[in-house]
Write an enzyme that holds these catalytic residues in place. Sequence first.
Site: not given
Ligand code: GAR
Length: 197
Positions: A19, A92, A107, A109
């Site tokens: 992301n 957190l 954030n 999710h």
């Molecule tokens: C993403 O799917 C994001 O939504 C999630 O971690 C992943 C990171 O992917 N976040 C959570 O679960 C927060 N509770 P990335 O490092 O490839 O962007």
Amino acid sequence: MTQTDKKNVIIFASGSGSNAQRLLEYFEHHPHIRVAALFSNNPNAYALKRAETFHVPALLFNREEFYKSDRVLQQLAAFKPALIVLAGFLWLVPQQLLQAYPNKIINIHPALLPKYGGKGMHGQHVHAAVLAAGEQESGITIHLIDEEYDKGEFILQERCPVLPQDTPEQLGARVLELEHRCLPLVVEQLLTRQPQA
Ligand code: GAR
């Protein structure tokens, strides 16, 4: 608008940073917004390398610095953040940071909150839980953060189907695609909308 007038987005990421990559790409030549820095709590986060590839400062901190000092707060202040984006950031956020940037920390999710959120609910754990519950759809939530995991006012939810034969990985890939599509647009909208009269 000159380079220095651009609004600064700061990314916090703990892992791969796909992301973060999307944000770095989308805003690389943007006229009004730039990614000014990426902060991480994880020295092995691939996200740090992605930032470096885009010549964006990558800053690392540890638990002590994050929760027991104002080092991160001071480093952040130097960038004058217009928005802080938690993109796969798993700690957190402490109260002092929330207070310093009210309504400026969002954030992403990988599920339709309030279901499948909270401590420990990240990555494949989320998708495995969605499948175990027999859900027919999943999706993403982009929201303001507060002092609890995965709480705070929703900004956007987008849905995608859960298919009968899905593995957590397959569902995760579909959800991640949705994240990549939506996150830069939400950031752009938040930073370019006119103030309410
Ligand atoms: C993403 O799917 C994001 O939504 C999630 O971690 C992943 C990171 O992917 N976040 C959570 O679960 C927060 N509770 P990335 O490092 O490839 O962007």
